[in-house]
Structures are given as C-alpha cells and as structure tokens.
Enzyme design. Structure first.
Site, PDB file in Angstrom:
ATOM      1  N   TYR A 117      32.434  52.472   4.100  1.00 20.14           N
ATOM      2  CA  TYR A 117      33.075  53.043   5.117  1.00 20.14           C
ATOM      3  C   TYR A 117      34.059  52.788   5.679  1.00 20.14           C
ATOM      4  O   TYR A 117      34.848  53.095   6.507  1.00 20.14           O
ATOM      5  CB  TYR A 117      32.126  52.998   6.452  1.00 20.14           C
TER       6      TYR A 117
ATOM      7  N   TYR B   6      25.994  61.359   9.273  1.00 19.52           N
ATOM      8  CA  TYR B   6      25.691  60.539  10.487  1.00 19.52           C
ATOM      9  C   TYR B   6      27.010  59.346  10.861  1.00 19.52           C
ATOM     10  O   TYR B   6      27.135  58.899  11.459  1.00 19.52           O
ATOM     11  CB  TYR B   6      24.380  59.875  10.452  1.00 19.52           C
ATOM     12  N   ARG B   7      27.761  59.445   9.324  1.00 16.23           N
ATOM     13  CA  ARG B   7      28.593  58.223   9.406  1.00 16.23           C
ATOM     14  C   ARG B   7      29.467  58.724   8.346  1.00 16.23           C
ATOM     15  O   ARG B   7      29.209  59.158   7.233  1.00 16.23           O
ATOM     16  CB  ARG B   7      27.781  56.954   9.071  1.00 16.23           C
TER      17      ARG B   7
END
Ligand code: ADP
Length: 525
Positions: free
Chosen positions: A91, A468-469
C-alpha cells in the site's frame, strides 16, 4: 526534481530540518539517500517518474518532541507524513503520498505502556510491533492472545489505523481498538472517549465516552498523529481447533459462501474464516515455475495438475474454533455437516491446547502467534517479487462472490496475471483480497500491474463495489469512487481537514484527502 516541484524549497527545508535536529537530535534526522531508501515504497507499481519519495525523515521519541516538530512544520509549511514503522507494504510502505514530504517515523516510541489482565487489554505506542507485543505478553506470562496480521513485523498502531485484519475471533483490528491519544496539527493532545477524564479508569474499557466519538476519525485519515492506542486482547482459550476444507470445483465458491454466512451470523464460526483460491494456497507450498513457466496466466491444465499433485482444493476454506474442547468438537460437527452438502469436499482438523503453538506460518496466525508467512507469496513469480492488492468489499452472498471472482479472474488473465486471491469473512461482508504479483525487475510487468489495478477498480465501481484500502498511487482514484451526492463524503473530510490543519502540514493526500494548500496536487498517479 527542481525546487519548484518540491513542497518546501531546499534552503527552507534545510533550515526546518536543522530545527528538527535540535529537537530530536541530529542522528534522528535522516537525509542521506542511503538511509532514505528505507522509506521508499518497496513494491511501487507506479512508473519511476510518478513514484513517491520522502525528502527526509525525522524520528521523535516522545509526544513532546512530536509537538515541537509540528511547530516547526507549521512555521515552514513543511508537509509531514507520520508512520508507525512504515511497513505498510503493498500500500506504499513508508513512502508519502506527496513526494518531498518529510516522514515522521515513530518507531522509536515502542513502549507497551500497560497490559491489564483483568479486563484483557493493552495500551501501546506506535513503534510496538506484533512480534514485540507477543513477546511482551509471553514474558510476563499473561494468558492473553494477540491477533496478528499476515506480516507480524508491522506495527499494531499502523495496522489498526489502516483497518487491517487478522485471523482469530479478534481479527477486526479497528473494532477491537479502544481509546487513543492523538496529537493534532496545532499541537494539541487529545485523548478520545473515556480518556477525556484526566485520571480515569475506563479509557480502554468503553469506547464511546460521552458525546461524539472520534476514534474512527483517525483511521485511514490525516486528521492527527496517534501516539497511544488501546486494544482489546482475547483471553487465551483452553483449546482450539484449526480446520481446512477442500473443494473441487471453481463453481463451489457460491455454495461455500452461502453455507458459511449463517455459520458466521450465528457465531458458530467466530474467527475470520478465509476462502483461498488454489494459486494462493499453492504459493505457500511451491513456486509457480514448478507448474508452469510460460508467458501469461497459468493455463487451466497446469492449475488442475498443480491441485492434484499438491492435494489442495480449487477453493480452500480455513477456519478456527476456540474454547472448551467439547464446544469446539460440537461446532466442528455442525460445520462439517453443513459443508458436506458440497459434492466432493473433504475436511480435516488439527486440535491444539490453548498454549500450544502450531508449526506452519498460516496456522500460527490462526493460533495468535505472529509470523512472516505473507512474504512467501513473493517467491511465487521469482525474480524481485512484489505485489499490489485490489481489495473490494463484497456482500456475503455466493452470487456476489462469484461475480467479483469471475470479473477479477478474467481481467487478470487479460493482463497476464494468475488469479491470486481469496475472501476473508467478516460477518455481513467479505474482504475480497486479490494480489497482482509482479517481478519489479521487469518494467513490462510493473506497468501491466499498474494498469490492471486501475481497470479492476473501475470494473468494481461500475458493478457497485468499492475498495476498503488503496495503495498511494490509487488513493485519489479510490476516494473519487465514493461519489454519492457529487462526492459529499470527501467534501466533508476536506472541510474537517481544513478546520483541523489550516497550514496543510499533516499527510497531504492520505486517502484522497487534500488540505487546501495542496489540493492542486490531487491526481490519479
Ligand atoms: P505498518 O508498519 O504497521 O504496516 P505503517 O506504520 O506503515 O504501518 O502505517 C500505515 C499507514 O497508517 C501510514 O502510511 C500512515 O498513513 C498511517 N499511520 C501509521 N501510524 C500512524 C500514526 N501513529 N498516526 C497517524 N497515522 C498513522
């Protein structure tokens, strides 16, 4: 990069960093390219020109030092990007969204401040990793479990703030958090919930407190720097049972999800059960080249051969049952009976005493023991393995799971990737986690992974799903998909941002939230 393109011109930045050095000590201000490499995104899917980099890192060791660094940041309008340990791999790692920001690395603040065995909770600083907390609990002989995420070296605070999840019944990390201390951009220190009472006794016991509740506001946001975080811990169960069910056919996914939902809703299964695709399961046991080394996605015949040789399922369901052995056995009988409706399925269980440690990495996670099993996946493709994840939320129905799976699989094949994914069960939703694994040393693959992610996100949005991310490279894209009433949600976030951080110094661009000062930097790479 030229000065003009940097958030703070070089000469000003140097002065600001000199002031930071008087606060944290020169050794804790990092400017050398060699040490800054630690803050580069190790798995960047972005082309080099668009990659995210820090111009420096500052490592405070107290709340007071953080407040002082913020004072400097406000004076110089120097954007800072807080991380706990910066291991948010896939991420963005420790890299900032706005290139040239200064990373505020909190890894030196690594005290476990409190463990309360009566109420089963801990209060930790940002630098505490899951390995640290686990070791701390074992050393003091506490009969409490942690819930580790797939990579145990990450920080408890960092993972919780990102709404990460694990595998035991306490797997929803954000839900198991209770009470925070936060430093705001203006230097004010706030304790949320019952922590608002100066010498209180219930900060880690009751989340809401009195009046509005703010904890969730500091997750995946840029509204404050979290310096203490409370988390609930699971009392060590007297025993546990780990089960693995194998299913033969691709189409079985639908039935697996339909059978699992009521078992989750009525809490027969309380942990985050995982439905894993064959390739992801095989990556824990072998390498891709054992089965196929041609171009493009693995052909069906190679997948079938791999499944047969490894004795795994096309879908593999992992779940754990925790508590008294009789209860675990009764639950296991109920679950086995329910799944036996699926033709050709097989199931097996391993039984452990509450203080027993399973041997394999993934089983360890289910047994509350941190491991690094997540990194095994990088060996799947060989070379310099990296991954970027597509993580849409899926309704807990067989139809939706099948729809998301077929969409993702087809797109991945189109871009040359195997479907490497699975579904982690919440109660009313599934986290569908799909990894595009690529070899960083092959630019063609990096570009393909990057393009694939964007297309997968667009496909999902068109079908009514959201993520969600998201990786740094897709934060603006993900935020823009939450478009009800022309993006009212993001408007609200940016209104709050401007009120709390008028100078725009805290993590500009985090989750697509840009302060007024940097709004023009919003973009889709
Ligand atoms: P981990 O090392 O556990 O994977 P990181 O430290 O990389 O997690 O944190 C993940 C993300 O969460 C960071 O990029 C940052 O946006 C946010 N974050 C982490 N720690 C804090 C903190 N203490 N305060 C505010 N935001 C944080």
């Amino acid at each position: 990069m030229t000065d003009a393109a940097l958030p703070v011109p070089d000469a000003r930045l140097r002065k600001a960093l000199d002031e930071c050095a008087t606060i944290v000590g020169a050794a804790n201000v990092v400017t050398s390219a060699e040490r800054l490499a630690d803050y580069a995104d190790p798995f960047t899917p972005a082309p080099a020109a668009a990659s995210f980099f820090a111009s420096a890192a500052v490592l405070p060791d107290s709340v007071e030092q953080i407040r002082e660094v913020l004072r400097v940041a406000r004076a110089y309008r120097m954007p800072i990007w807080p991380v706990s340990t910066g291991r948010n791999f896939a991420y963005g790692g420790g890299a900032p969204r706005l290139s040239g920001s200064v990373v505020l690395d909190l890894k030196r603040m690594k005290r476990v401040l409190e463990v309360d065995e009566t109420h089963a909770y801990a209060l930790v600083e940002p630098g505490v990793t899951y390995f640290d907390l686990y070791a701390h609990l074992r050393e003091r002989g506490a009969k409490l479990w942690i819930d580790p995420p797939a990579a145990g070296w990450g920080s408890v605070v960092g993972n919780t703030l990102e709404r990460g999840f694990g595998y035991t019944p306490y797997g929803d990390h954000a839900a198991m958090q209770c009470g925070m201390e936060v430093v705001l951009a203006n230097g004010d220190v706030v304790r949320t919930g019952m922590g608002g009472i100066e010498i209180g006794h219930t900060w880690q016991l009751f989340k809401p407190g009195f009046g509005p509740s703010y904890d969730a506001m500091f997750m995946q946001s840029n509204f404050g720097i979290v310096t203490k975080l409370g988390l609930w811990l699971m009392p060590q169960p007297s025993a546990y049972l780990l089960a693995h069910a194998r299913f033969l056919r691709e189409a079985d996914l639908e039935a697996i999800v339909e059978i699992l939902r009521p078992l989750k809703l009525d809490e027969t299964i309380r942990n985050h059960a995982v439905i894993e695709g064959a390739v992801r399961h095989a990556a824990g046991l072998s390498s891709r080249s054992d089965w196929y080394d041609g171009q493009g996605p693995m052909p069906e015949a190679a997948i079938e051969a791999m499944i047969a040789r490894l004795g795994i399922g096309r879908w593999n369901l992992h779940f754990g049952l925790y508590g008294e052995p009789e209860l675990n056995d009764a639950r296991y009988a109920i679950v086995s009976r329910a799944f036996s409706r699926v033709h050709g399925m097989s199931i097996e269980a391993k039984r452990y005493a509450g203080d027993e440690v399973p041997s394999g990495g993934e089983d360890r996670n289910l047994g509350g023991v941190p491991a690094m099993s997540a990194f095994r996946m990088l060996d799947w493709v060989g070379g310099s393995g990296a991954h970027v994840d597509f993580s849409p939320i899926c309704p807990f129905t067989g139809r939706d799971a099948m729809r998301q799976y077929t969409m993702a699989k087809a797109r991945m094949a189109e871009y040359g990737f195997d479907y490497y994914g699975g579904f982690t069960a919440g109660t009313r939703h599934l986290h569908h986690i799909v990894a595009a694994i690529f070899d960083r040393s092959r630019p063609g693959q990096v570009d393909a992974a990057s393009d694939l992610l964007r297309v997968l996100m667009s496909d999902a949005r068109a079908a009514g799903y959201g993520e969600y991310r998201a990786h740094l490279a897709y934060m603006d894209f993900a935020a823009a998909q939450y478009d009800f009433n022309e993006g009212a949600l993001l408007r609200l976030s940016e209104q709050i941002k401007d009120a709390l951080d008028p100078q725009g110094i805290l993590a500009p661009g985090k989750s697509g939230i840009w302060p007024k000062a940097w709004r023009s930097a919003r973009g889709y790479t």
